[in-house]
Structure formats: structure tokens, C-alpha cells
Enzyme design. Structure first.
Site, PDB file in Angstrom:
ATOM      1  N   ARG A  60      25.748  16.179  89.928  1.00 14.46           N
ATOM      2  CA  ARG A  60      26.183  16.612  88.591  1.00 14.46           C
ATOM      3  C   ARG A  60      27.407  15.813  88.157  1.00 14.46           C
ATOM      4  O   ARG A  60      27.691  15.654  86.980  1.00 14.46           O
ATOM      5  CB  ARG A  60      26.475  18.119  88.565  1.00 14.46           C
ATOM      6  CG  ARG A  60      26.961  18.598  87.216  1.00 14.46           C
ATOM      7  CD  ARG A  60      26.763  20.091  86.915  1.00 14.46           C
ATOM      8  NE  ARG A  60      26.608  20.958  88.031  1.00 14.46           N
ATOM      9  CZ  ARG A  60      27.631  21.522  88.701  1.00 14.46           C
ATOM     10  NH1 ARG A  60      28.877  21.285  88.352  1.00 14.46           N
ATOM     11  NH2 ARG A  60      27.383  22.325  89.705  1.00 14.46           N
ATOM     12  N   TYR A 113      23.663  14.369  61.883  1.00 15.61           N
ATOM     13  CA  TYR A 113      22.402  14.813  62.484  1.00 15.61           C
ATOM     14  C   TYR A 113      22.377  16.356  62.518  1.00 15.61           C
ATOM     15  O   TYR A 113      23.402  16.993  62.793  1.00 15.61           O
ATOM     16  CB  TYR A 113      22.298  14.217  63.891  1.00 15.61           C
ATOM     17  CG  TYR A 113      21.264  14.881  64.759  1.00 15.61           C
ATOM     18  CD1 TYR A 113      19.925  14.911  64.378  1.00 15.61           C
ATOM     19  CD2 TYR A 113      21.624  15.492  65.949  1.00 15.61           C
ATOM     20  CE1 TYR A 113      18.978  15.535  65.169  1.00 15.61           C
ATOM     21  CE2 TYR A 113      20.680  16.117  66.753  1.00 15.61           C
ATOM     22  CZ  TYR A 113      19.356  16.135  66.351  1.00 15.61           C
ATOM     23  OH  TYR A 113      18.421  16.755  67.130  1.00 15.61           O
ATOM     24  N   ASP A 185      29.509   8.518  66.443  1.00 12.87           N
ATOM     25  CA  ASP A 185      28.152   8.564  66.972  1.00 12.87           C
ATOM     26  C   ASP A 185      27.488   7.241  66.599  1.00 12.87           C
ATOM     27  O   ASP A 185      27.200   6.979  65.431  1.00 12.87           O
ATOM     28  CB  ASP A 185      27.407   9.765  66.363  1.00 12.87           C
ATOM     29  CG  ASP A 185      26.021   9.939  66.949  1.00 12.87           C
ATOM     30  OD1 ASP A 185      25.410   8.927  67.342  1.00 12.87           O
ATOM     31  OD2 ASP A 185      25.531  11.077  66.992  1.00 12.87           O
TER      32      ASP A 185
END
Ligand code: PLP
Length: 396
Positions: A60, A113, A185
């Protein structure tokens, strides 16, 4: 890499961060299918957990296959470090949840988005974080939008779905003066077309599901920033907050996609540029939004900020929503599907699909109509796409 000078972008997209001779000569990085890592002694584990010794602990937090991808992405974006995540939303939540506390504010561009909008508009306020949505196409707007509580400014450029652009350098300058992190982004562009960190942004996020992977066969995301920030996103954001780590298998697929990134992007851009012009000239079309067109209000900014104009096009038809629906049902080569950046040309209707998180009123307020159709131009032959799209328009 053995070269002393910096290799070019395509070379780094293929080689950065991996030497086959370190892995039995395997041309491709091995896929390390392991969740955990053995410690030779108890103290080694303790030292690694304490951050006093390098080495893997648990996948992880880090995995050797994922590490190759991370060093490659950092190099391509011109950042110090990178963190690979299980999806673009995993990257965005890792950044926001790590940096924000209750009482903080975010300033966001008014078109994002749909799920990024939903996260900021509907959900972050449940945790005491509010967002001001403003029109960042005018950088001066930031002067009024920033408050002492602002911690993050976040924007896409070009924006999904309506292709508005934000002047990254101008916004970054204001964020730097205000001591606020600027998050860009960069999904629509990839680092091949635009490098926000070089223009002054602090943090870049990606949906690597799109062009970076490039083949529509995975979900992935990434964050690229300074090492200190990436460490926080890794050890707080992913390890303890959202758990959105990337799998070794997906990292291997993204690494494969990156090898052809520049070739694919060149082709996406070339075909999109030609199609945008064809669509603009068709009598059924009211508006084409593509930064490569002279009619785009930010064409000059696009030429300054982007290497090429990208593979995404948005358009509105004179017949509005009804005509848009008929047009989408009339295509036979383009695929009716969400997502973008794949080899296949994808066509979708933001108002009822990717941006259904906005109410009809919000869609208008945030700058796109219910009739807007979004096109992700694929790698098929231009003539075939032209015949398909213009044919569907002719039949309206
Ligand atoms: N950012 C942009 C611009 C997107 O278009 C998307 C997905 O469509 C995302 C982020 C979210 O990425 P993912 O679907 O990989 O979670």
C-alpha cells in the site's frame, strides 16, 4: 540511466528508472506480485517504519514495479517525485484529504470533471471544507477569490468537458504570493503536451486511466510534486486516508503505455486538429471547442502553454440536445462510451454521463450546455473518422 546529459522525453518515457541488467536482463520491469516484504531482522522493520532506513514495507506504501513507474512519471513531468494511485480520483482525494482541514477553503475553476466537482461541491463540505468555484480563465479573479482560509487552488486545463484554458503561469504566480498550493489536473494534456510544474504549479494530478495508460484496459492515477509533499501524500493520503494504492500489475500496464505516449499523442493531436476543422465547417454544427482552432478564445494561450493542441474536442449542434442525441446514435465507428485517451474514438454526452453530478442549472452556471457532445479522438484512420462523424451530421 547511464547517460550524464538529460535524455529526451521519448527516451525517458521508455527507459527512465529501470536498468534491465539489475533484473536478470529482463527487458520489462518484473511485476512484483507481493503485498508484503520480509525483514531480515526485527530492527530492520522498525527502522523502515520509522523512516530511518530505505526499503519496502507493504505494497500500500510502495512496490518495486510501482516505483519504476513513479520515477518515470516524475521525470516526464519535471517533478522531484511521484506517487502512483489506483485511479485519478484516488490521486485527487489523496492530495485534498492530506492538505485540508475543517475550516479550510478551496478555490476551483468553475468547470471540472464531474466527480472532482461532486467531491468538492457535495462532499468536502461534510468535512468542513468549502469550495469557491470561479472563472479562472481570468487570472485576476483569484485576487478576490482567495481568502486567509484558502489552502488549495485546483483547475484543469483544458477543462473537461468544454475545453476552457487556464493560464498556469499567471495563476501560479498569484498562488505563490498567497502561499497557496496550486494543483493542476493534467489528464487532458499529459506531460508531453504541457508541464505545469515548469510553469510554477506545485502539484500535478493525473487520471492515468486515460492517455498515460492509453489502451482503455486499466484504472490508474498519479500525483507529481516535490519530495516532501509526495511523502505526505504517500504516508498520510494513501497509507492512512484513502488506501488508493496502485497495483503492480496496473503499474506494468501503464509503463507499457508510456513507451508509445509520444507517438500516440502526436497522432491524437494531428487527427483531432483536422477533425475539429471539418466539424467547424459543417452546417449542422453551432460551435466547436478545440484550442487548435483560431476561433477558440484562448488559442494564443494554448499555443504558448501547450506543445500541441490535444486529442479532445467538444461540440454543440444547432439542433441542441435532440440533435446531439441523434448525432451520437448515428455514428458507427466512434464508440459511445465515457473515458478518453484510448486508441478507439469515444463519444459521450457530458450532461447525462460524466457531468451528471451537476444539476441543469449548475451546468449552465458552470459554463456548458446540455447539448454539448464530447469527442475523444482515437488512433483510427482520419478518413474513416471523418466519414463516420460527418456522415452522422449529414443525416441529421
Ligand atoms: N480528472 C479528469 C480530467 C478526468 O477526466 C477523470 C476521469 O474521467 C478523472 C480526473 C478521474 O480519473 P479516474 O476515472 O481515473 O478516477
Amino acid at each position: 540511466m547511464r547517460e550524464t546529459r538529460q535524455n529526451g522525453f521519448s527516451t525517458r518515457a521508455i527507459h527512465e528508472g529501470y536498468n534491465p541488467l539489475d533484473y536478470h536482463g529482463a527487458l520489462n520491469p518484473p511485476v512484483f506480485l507481493t503485498s508484503t516484504y520480509a525483514f531480515d531482522r526485527t530492527e530492520t522493520g522498525a527502522n523502515r517504519f520509522a523512516g530511518e532506513q530505505e526499503g519496502y514495507i507493504y505494497s500500500r506504501v510502495g512496490n518495486p514495479t510501482v516505483s519504476v513507474l513513479e520515477s518515470r512519471l516524475a521525470s516526464l513531468e519535471g517533478g522531484e517525485a511521484a506517487l502512483a494511485t489506483s485511479s485519478g480520483m484516488g490521486a485527487i482525494t489523496a492530495v485534498l484529504w492530506t492538505l485540508l482541514n475543517a475550516g479550510d477553503e478551496v478555490v476551483a475553476d468553475k468547470t471540472l470533471y464531474g466527480c472532482t466537482f461532486g467531491l468538492l461541491h457535495h462532499h468536502m463540505k461534510r468535512f468542513g471544507v468549502s469550495t469557491r468555484f470561479v472563472d479562472l480563465t481570468d487570472p485576476a479573479i483569484l485576487d478576490q477569490a482567495l481568502s486567509p482560509a484558502t489552502r488549495i487552488v485546483i483547475t484543469e486545463t483544458p477543462s473537461n468537458p468544454n475545453m476552457r484554458l487556464v493560464d498556469i503561469a499567471a495563476i501560479a504566480e498569484r498562488c505563490r504570493k498567497a502561499g497557496v498550493h496550486l494543483v493542476i489536473d493534467n489528464t487532458y494534456c499529459t506531460p508531453y503536451l504541457q508541464r505545469p510544474l515548469e510553469l510554477g504549479a506545485d502539484i500535478v494530478v493525473h487520471s492515468a486511466t486515460k492517455y498515460l495508460g492509453g489502451h482503455g484496459d486499466l484504472l490508474a492515477g498519479a500525483v507529481i510534486a516535490g519530495k516532501e509533499l509526495i511523502d505526505q501524500f504517500r504516508y498520510v493520503g494513501i497509507k492512512e486516508l484513502n488506501g488508493a494504492c496502485m497495483s503492480a500489475f496496473d503499474a506494468s500496464l501503464v509503463l507499457r503505455g508510456l513507451k508509445t505516449l509520444t507517438l500516440r499523442m502526436d497522432r491524437h493531436c494531428e487527427t483531432a486538429e483536422m477533425l475539429a476543422r471539418d466539424l467547424e465547417g459543417h452546417p449542422a454544427v453551432a460551435e466547436v471547442y478545440y484550442p487548435g482552432l483560431k476561433s477558440h478564445p484562448q488559442h494564443l494561450l494554448a499555443s504558448r502553454q501547450m506543445r500541441k493542441m490535444g486529442g479532445m474536442i467538444a461540440l454543440e449542434l444547432k439542433g441542441g440536445l435532440d440533435a446531439g442525441r441523434k448525432f451520437m446514435n448515428g455514428v458507427t465507428l466512434a464508440t459511445r462510451a465515457v473515458s478518453l485517451g484510448d486508441a478507439e474514438t469515444l463519444i459521450q454526452h457530458p450532461a447525462s454521463m460524466t457531468h451528471a453530478t451537476y444539476t441543469p442549472e449548475e451546468r449552465l452556471e458552470h459554463g456548458f450546455t446540455d447539448g454539448l457532445v464530447r469527442l475523444s479522438v482515437g488512433l483510427e484512420d482520419y478518413d474513416d473518422l471523418k466519414a463516420d462523424l460527418l456522415g452522422a451530421l449529414d443525416r441529421l
